[in-house]
Design a protein around this motif. Structure first.
Motif, PDB file in Angstrom:
ATOM      1  N   LEU D 120       0.831  -1.210   0.000  1.00  0.00           N
ATOM      2  CA  LEU D 120       0.000   0.000   0.000  1.00  0.00           C
ATOM      3  C   LEU D 120       0.861   1.254   0.000  1.00  0.00           C
ATOM      4  CD1 LEU D 120      -2.983  -0.732   2.383  1.00  0.00           C
ATOM      5  CD2 LEU D 120      -2.980  -0.496  -0.079  1.00  0.00           C
ATOM      6  N   ASN D 121       1.971   1.225   0.746  1.00  0.00           N
ATOM      7  CA  ASN D 121       2.820   2.410   0.786  1.00  0.00           C
ATOM      8  C   ASN D 121       3.414   2.705  -0.582  1.00  0.00           C
ATOM      9  OD1 ASN D 121       3.698   4.415   2.638  1.00  0.00           O
ATOM     10  ND2 ASN D 121       5.776   3.639   2.410  1.00  0.00           N
ATOM     11  N   GLY D 122       3.639   1.675  -1.365  1.00  0.00           N
ATOM     12  CA  GLY D 122       4.163   1.917  -2.699  1.00  0.00           C
ATOM     13  C   GLY D 122       3.073   2.239  -3.704  1.00  0.00           C
ATOM     14  N   TRP D 123       1.900   1.668  -3.494  1.00  0.00           N
ATOM     15  CA  TRP D 123       0.817   1.847  -4.463  1.00  0.00           C
ATOM     16  C   TRP D 123       0.127   3.202  -4.289  1.00  0.00           C
ATOM     17  CZ3 TRP D 123      -1.872  -0.088  -8.540  1.00  0.00           C
ATOM     18  CH2 TRP D 123      -3.206   0.310  -8.667  1.00  0.00           C
ATOM     19  N   SER D 124      -0.142   3.578  -3.042  1.00  0.00           N
ATOM     20  CA  SER D 124      -1.016   4.718  -2.792  1.00  0.00           C
ATOM     21  C   SER D 124      -0.543   6.042  -3.359  1.00  0.00           C
ATOM     22  CB  SER D 124      -1.235   4.885  -1.293  1.00  0.00           C
ATOM     23  OG  SER D 124      -1.523   3.681  -0.707  1.00  0.00           O
ATOM     24  N   PRO D 125       0.779   6.376  -3.378  1.00  0.00           N
ATOM     25  CA  PRO D 125       1.144   7.702  -3.852  1.00  0.00           C
ATOM     26  C   PRO D 125       0.835   7.942  -5.330  1.00  0.00           C
ATOM     27  CG  PRO D 125       3.003   6.666  -2.790  1.00  0.00           C
ATOM     28  CD  PRO D 125       1.962   5.653  -2.891  1.00  0.00           C
ATOM     29  N   ASN D 126       0.468   6.921  -6.083  1.00  0.00           N
ATOM     30  CA  ASN D 126       0.228   7.096  -7.511  1.00  0.00           C
ATOM     31  C   ASN D 126       1.462   7.656  -8.193  1.00  0.00           C
ATOM     32  OD1 ASN D 126      -0.889   7.248  -9.986  1.00  0.00           O
ATOM     33  ND2 ASN D 126      -2.494   8.708  -9.472  1.00  0.00           N
ATOM     34  N   SER D 127       2.569   7.047  -7.912  1.00  0.00           N
ATOM     35  CA  SER D 127       3.842   7.484  -8.470  1.00  0.00           C
ATOM     36  C   SER D 127       4.605   6.240  -8.896  1.00  0.00           C
ATOM     37  CB  SER D 127       4.610   8.265  -7.406  1.00  0.00           C
ATOM     38  OG  SER D 127       5.922   8.480  -7.818  1.00  0.00           O
ATOM     39  N   ILE D 128       5.377   6.362  -9.972  1.00  0.00           N
ATOM     40  CA  ILE D 128       5.883   5.147 -10.610  1.00  0.00           C
ATOM     41  C   ILE D 128       6.953   4.441  -9.780  1.00  0.00           C
ATOM     42  CG2 ILE D 128       7.181   4.355 -12.599  1.00  0.00           C
ATOM     43  CD1 ILE D 128       5.570   6.353 -14.227  1.00  0.00           C
ATOM     44  N   LEU D 129       7.913   5.214  -9.259  1.00  0.00           N
ATOM     45  CA  LEU D 129       9.027   4.544  -8.577  1.00  0.00           C
ATOM     46  C   LEU D 129       8.578   3.797  -7.315  1.00  0.00           C
ATOM     47  CD1 LEU D 129      11.763   7.237  -9.146  1.00  0.00           C
ATOM     48  CD2 LEU D 129      11.497   5.070 -10.304  1.00  0.00           C
ATOM     49  N   PRO D 130       7.750   4.406  -6.459  1.00  0.00           N
ATOM     50  CA  PRO D 130       7.261   3.613  -5.316  1.00  0.00           C
ATOM     51  C   PRO D 130       6.487   2.392  -5.750  1.00  0.00           C
ATOM     52  CG  PRO D 130       6.802   5.913  -4.957  1.00  0.00           C
ATOM     53  CD  PRO D 130       7.287   5.796  -6.356  1.00  0.00           C
ATOM     54  N   LEU D 131       5.747   2.510  -6.853  1.00  0.00           N
ATOM     55  CA  LEU D 131       4.953   1.370  -7.307  1.00  0.00           C
ATOM     56  C   LEU D 131       5.849   0.205  -7.711  1.00  0.00           C
ATOM     57  CD1 LEU D 131       2.118   0.445  -7.841  1.00  0.00           C
ATOM     58  CD2 LEU D 131       2.340   1.242 -10.152  1.00  0.00           C
ATOM     59  N   ILE D 132       6.951   0.526  -8.388  1.00  0.00           N
ATOM     60  CA  ILE D 132       7.866  -0.549  -8.774  1.00  0.00           C
ATOM     61  C   ILE D 132       8.465  -1.195  -7.525  1.00  0.00           C
ATOM     62  CG2 ILE D 132      10.016  -1.042  -9.969  1.00  0.00           C
ATOM     63  CD1 ILE D 132       9.246   1.148 -11.923  1.00  0.00           C
ATOM     64  N   GLY D 133       8.776  -0.359  -6.528  1.00  0.00           N
ATOM     65  CA  GLY D 133       9.261  -0.906  -5.263  1.00  0.00           C
ATOM     66  C   GLY D 133       8.250  -1.857  -4.645  1.00  0.00           C
ATOM     67  N   ALA D 134       6.969  -1.466  -4.705  1.00  0.00           N
ATOM     68  CA  ALA D 134       5.922  -2.306  -4.120  1.00  0.00           C
ATOM     69  C   ALA D 134       5.851  -3.640  -4.831  1.00  0.00           C
ATOM     70  CB  ALA D 134       4.579  -1.589  -4.204  1.00  0.00           C
ATOM     71  N   PHE D 135       5.931  -3.624  -6.158  1.00  0.00           N
ATOM     72  CA  PHE D 135       5.868  -4.889  -6.888  1.00  0.00           C
ATOM     73  C   PHE D 135       7.096  -5.745  -6.599  1.00  0.00           C
ATOM     74  CE2 PHE D 135       2.434  -2.985  -9.264  1.00  0.00           C
ATOM     75  CZ  PHE D 135       1.626  -4.063  -9.454  1.00  0.00           C
ATOM     76  N   ARG D 136       8.239  -5.094  -6.484  1.00  0.00           N
ATOM     77  CA  ARG D 136       9.422  -5.872  -6.111  1.00  0.00           C
ATOM     78  C   ARG D 136       9.243  -6.507  -4.755  1.00  0.00           C
ATOM     79  NH1 ARG D 136      14.800  -2.319  -7.185  1.00  0.00           N
ATOM     80  NH2 ARG D 136      14.729  -2.265  -9.437  1.00  0.00           N
ATOM     81  N   PHE D 137       8.620  -5.762  -3.826  1.00  0.00           N
ATOM     82  CA  PHE D 137       8.496  -6.341  -2.490  1.00  0.00           C
ATOM     83  C   PHE D 137       7.578  -7.546  -2.500  1.00  0.00           C
ATOM     84  CE2 PHE D 137       6.728  -6.884   1.733  1.00  0.00           C
ATOM     85  CZ  PHE D 137       7.899  -7.126   2.410  1.00  0.00           C
ATOM     86  N   ILE D 138       6.533  -7.510  -3.304  1.00  0.00           N
ATOM     87  CA  ILE D 138       5.653  -8.688  -3.323  1.00  0.00           C
ATOM     88  C   ILE D 138       6.434  -9.907  -3.795  1.00  0.00           C
ATOM     89  CG2 ILE D 138       3.665  -9.724  -4.445  1.00  0.00           C
ATOM     90  CD1 ILE D 138       2.107  -7.458  -3.889  1.00  0.00           C
ATOM     91  N   ALA D 139       7.243  -9.752  -4.847  1.00  0.00           N
ATOM     92  CA  ALA D 139       8.048 -10.880  -5.305  1.00  0.00           C
ATOM     93  C   ALA D 139       8.956 -11.368  -4.186  1.00  0.00           C
ATOM     94  CB  ALA D 139       8.874 -10.475  -6.512  1.00  0.00           C
ATOM     95  N   GLN D 140       9.554 -10.419  -3.482  1.00  0.00           N
ATOM     96  CA  GLN D 140      10.499 -10.783  -2.429  1.00  0.00           C
ATOM     97  C   GLN D 140       9.796 -11.443  -1.252  1.00  0.00           C
ATOM     98  OE1 GLN D 140      13.367  -7.788  -1.876  1.00  0.00           O
ATOM     99  NE2 GLN D 140      13.613  -8.179   0.292  1.00  0.00           N
ATOM    100  N   ALA D 141       8.658 -10.870  -0.846  1.00  0.00           N
ATOM    101  CA  ALA D 141       7.953 -11.431   0.308  1.00  0.00           C
ATOM    102  C   ALA D 141       7.444 -12.823  -0.009  1.00  0.00           C
ATOM    103  CB  ALA D 141       6.795 -10.519   0.699  1.00  0.00           C
ATOM    104  N   LEU D 142       6.906 -13.012  -1.228  1.00  0.00           N
ATOM    105  CA  LEU D 142       6.400 -14.335  -1.574  1.00  0.00           C
ATOM    106  C   LEU D 142       7.524 -15.352  -1.576  1.00  0.00           C
ATOM    107  CD1 LEU D 142       3.887 -13.636  -4.456  1.00  0.00           C
ATOM    108  CD2 LEU D 142       3.459 -13.791  -2.035  1.00  0.00           C
ATOM    109  N   SER D 143       8.714 -14.963  -2.057  1.00  0.00           N
ATOM    110  CA  SER D 143       9.795 -15.927  -2.124  1.00  0.00           C
ATOM    111  C   SER D 143      10.344 -16.267  -0.749  1.00  0.00           C
ATOM    112  CB  SER D 143      10.933 -15.375  -2.974  1.00  0.00           C
ATOM    113  OG  SER D 143      10.451 -14.958  -4.192  1.00  0.00           O
ATOM    114  N   TYR D 144      10.479 -15.263   0.110  1.00  0.00           N
ATOM    115  CA  TYR D 144      11.209 -15.504   1.348  1.00  0.00           C
ATOM    116  C   TYR D 144      10.321 -15.885   2.509  1.00  0.00           C
ATOM    117  CZ  TYR D 144      15.406 -14.203  -0.970  1.00  0.00           C
ATOM    118  OH  TYR D 144      16.455 -14.206  -1.827  1.00  0.00           O
TER     119      TYR D 144
END
Lengths: 101, 119, 223, 308
Positions: D120-144
């Motif tokens: 949510l912290n990456g998605w909510s600002p409606n800004s591209i760089l945080p959003l990419i961070g958010a998607f990276r975190f989902i990949a990371q959280a799911l893996s680890y």
């Protein structure tokens, strides 16, 4: 807190899920409806386990089988959505009217 | 009802942390100056922002996500197994070896299909 | 009957009603990410109700599983929705009245069964619940345990085989065309693949007319 | 449970979170000086307080059309989940905020739910760089998440219980770090990844101008960083209880042993940021699935054989 109350809430969850499945056009939203229906049945299972089945552990096994079914449903659903999207570029049900070919 | 008392502690800790942070934010926001229009432009590394960030986004790890969905379910079965393991003995060890090797086959397949990377 | 303190009753109805309300919000919000997380909220509320019903392990494991599953749900929402945040309100609903009627009828029918049917009154003893579950899984229900493993393996393989775009033998979508993201270039950013099979000719005909409202999607390549 | 004990448990966990998060910030600065070969300055101790004070008076910026409610909820929920995870870890044999039969599962659930505030912290600002961070975190959280849960599962096998109190008690005589040598490294690596810290800070990386926190400022940023530090504290405490024998140890009272062990693991976790290189972005998913998860499964089998 009673069996009747729990079953009533479970019925409401199931009904909301059914509404979603029937009314939504998008595949992923339809899957959310299915998840809600499973959610309702999970709650009913546990309620019956507690009040009517004397805490028979088979009730709990049934509950985790329901959870597993939910995960399998989700995984297969997403995989199918991906396939359909890739081959037909469709993301809502209306675009599948040519499914028959 | 002892267990529920312990859970009420967890719930209270969760709730009070959230409430404190939100309250602090509300208090601090009263002193904030409203952000001007140029300040509100999202930072995009110097490039002009042309589109909303909220757009269709192809997450390229989606196959791994599907693998996770099913693999995660295995934990549901393994926690109760760990609890009764010592009282059940060798039967339990045989069963879990079978269970783990079945699931390891899944990972092996995914790895062999190279579906763990970005696609 | 099981006697419960008043606080437990209040919590039961609070979280139970909250689970239904958040479930309803799933279909009432425009933002797809919010919809996923409302669904998660519904699951967490049901989890708390399960906790009050003494299925402690089931409740916690439900929350644990659903956290991951709903994160994936959000990812897939954003992948497949034209308008994942609901910035341009659009109607994604069909046969709305019939659906509402179906939902209400189901609720009335199931609710009536729940309230008026006579169930045996055999309350559970709330001790050693996780242990009993484990014993059941390794004892009489062992087949459930192992066949769940086999079913999960089958799901893994089927899901990967269906969804993966790249296998050992190259791209899975060889012979079909890439999604048409850009109206000016009907075959997407990549040039059409040279392999022209029968399948492509069929797919190309019907695919190009979709999604003309898609805008510039360049930033998706940055991930 | 008396009312005094109830309030005491909440106050104790709150205090532990605040002190722990402050210690993470201090340790981060101190280790940075040590690694750089600079002399320790006294400002290291006051530095985090200064940052907090700056955050309090700083005007918070917003973006053009954010999802305000979700954005506000993200840091609060993150901190709350870290506190809830810490609450199940016993400080000593008798001092225990929440004695739960399935405490291990609750800890795992709190860590798993942390995906939501980060996304949510990456998605909510409606800004591209945080959003990419958010998607990276989902990949990371799911893996680890899987190696993390499997490492935790392995300690519950010798204890025959999911209660953390019982798990600590089962290490009387032999700590799990000796009994299950693979467990602690797996757990620490997975914990650092789930808190996107150190070599695994891809979601907040400098290549994304701060990733999920690129658009946050003011008190929001303070709360966000405190939440992440609190996650590290919870993971270190859990590692100390599950693998290092918790309150067990000669001489000192139990709570002192627990604090010492937690601090050791905390320094290891925090220090990893300054001594380990970042994992390459296209590798971090494969590392988990092809290396860590098989190792974690092996660890579970070792645990089964050892406990028999």
């Amino acid at each position: 807190m009673s069996l009747q109350g729990a079953l009533l809430i479970a019925a409401a969850l199931f009904a909301v899920g059914l509404y979603g499945v029937l009314s939504q056009q998008s595949f992923v939203m339809i899957m959310m409806g299915f998840e809600l229906m499973v959610n309702g049945s999970l709650m009913a299972t546990v309620a019956l386990w507690l009040w009517a089945a004397g805490g028979n552990p088979k009730g709990q096994v049934l509950a985790i089988v329901i959870m597993t079914a939910m995960a399998i449903e989700a995984a297969m659903g997403f995989a199918l959505v991906t396939t359909i999207y890739r081959t037909r570029k469709a993301d809502i049900t209306e675009k599948l009217r040519r499914l028959k070919q | 009802m002892v267990a529920l008392a312990a859970f009420s502690v967890i719930l209270a800790i969760l709730g009070s942390s959230i409430a404190l942070v939100l309250a602090g934010r509300w208090v601090a926001a009263r002193a904030d100056l409203p952000a001007t229009a140029p300040e509100r432009v999202p930072f995009s590394g110097g490039l002009p922002p042309e589109v909303h960030a909220w757009n269709r986004f192809h997450a390229r790890y989606y196959v791994m996500a599907l693998l996770f969905l099913t693999f995660d379910m295995e934990m549901v079965y393994m926690f109760p197994w760990a609890v009764v393991f010592r009282s059940e003995g060798t039967v339990a060890i045989g069963e879990i070896f079978v269970f783990i090797s079945i699931l390891a086959l899944g990972i092996l397949y995914a790895w062999r299909e190279r579906s763990l990377g970005w696609s | 009957m099981i006697e419960t303190p008043l606080a437990v009753d209040v919590a039961f109805w609070f979280f139970g009603v909250a689970s239904v309300v958040t479930a309803w919000l799933v279909f009432r919000t425009d933002s797809m990410v919010r919809a996923s997380f409302y669904l998660l909220a519904s699951f967490v509320n049901v989890g708390v109700v399960l906790l009050l019903m003494r299925a402690e392990y089931l409740s916690l494991i439900l929350i644990l599983m659903m956290a991951g599953e709903m994160a994936i749900m959000a990812v897939f929402m954003v992948m497949f929705m034209m308008n994942p945040a609901g910035l341009n309100p659009m109607n994604m609903v069909h046969q709305h009245r019939a659906s509402v009627a179906g939902g209400v009828a189901t609720f009335v029918a199931l609710g009536a069964v729940g309230v008026f049917a006579r169930f045996p009154d055999r309350p559970a003893r709330p001790t050693g619940v996780t242990f009993a579950l484990g014993q059941e899984l390794l004892g009489e229900s062992m087949l459930v345990f192992e066949s769940a493993g086999a079913a999960l393996l089958a799901t893994m393989i089927a899901a990967i085989a269906l969804a993966s775009s790249r296998g050992r033998y190259g791209q899975a979508d060889d012979g079909s065309d890439a999604p048409a993201f850009d109206p000016d270039r009907p075959f997407g950013d990549a040039p059409p693949r040279p392999v022209a099979s029968k399948h492509e000719e069929q797919a190309g005909k019907e695919g190009a007319d979709d999604m003309h409202d898609m805008r510039n999607m360049d930033h998706e390549r940055m991930a | 449970m008396t009312a005094t004990a109830w309030w005491g448990a909440i106050a104790g966990v709150g205090l532990a979170i605040i002190v722990g998060a402050y210690l993470v910030a201090v340790a981060d600065r101190a280790i940075a000086s040590v690694v750089a070969g600079e002399p320790m300055r006294s400002s290291i101790l006051a530095g985090p307080a200064r940052s907090v004070a700056l955050g309090l008076v700083q005007s918070r910026t917003t973006t053009e059309r954010p999802d305000g409610a979700a954005w506000a909820l993200a840091p609060a929920l993150y901190l709350g989940l870290a506190a809830a995870a810490l609450a199940v870890v016993p400080l000593s044999e008798t001092l225990l905020a929440a004695d739960i039969e399935n405490g291990l599962v609750l800890f795992g659930a709190a860590q798993a739910l942390a995906v939501i505030p980060v996304f949510l912290n990456g998605w909510s600002p409606n800004s591209i760089l945080p959003l990419i961070g958010a998607f990276r975190f989902i990949a990371q959280a799911l893996s680890y998440e899987m190696p993390n849960l499997l490492a935790l599962l392995s300690v519950s096998v010798p204890a025959s219980s999911l209660s953390i109190h019982d798990i600590v008690a089962s290490q009387h005589g032999l700590w799990n770090v000796v009994r299950l040598p693979l467990g602690l490294p797996l757990f620490l690596f997975a914990a650092a990844s789930l808190a996107f810290w150190g070599p695994m800070n891809l979601p907040d990386g400098a290549d994304l101008a701060g990733g999920t926190q690129a658009e946050t400022s003011g008190l929001h940023l303070v709360a966000w960083r405190a939440g992440r530090a609190a996650m590290l504290v919870a993971a270190a405490a859990m590692g100390a209880a599950a693998f290092l024998g918790g309150w067990l140890g000669p001489g000192l009272p139990g709570w002192a042993w627990m604090v010492v062990k937690t601090l050791v693991l905390l320094v290891l976790l925090v220090g990893s940021r300054h001594v380990a290189a970042r994992v390459r972005a296209e590798r971090y998913v494969v590392i988990s699935w092809a290396v860590l998860i098989p190792l974690a499964l092996l660890n579970v089998m070792i645990a089964a054989v050892v406990a028999l």
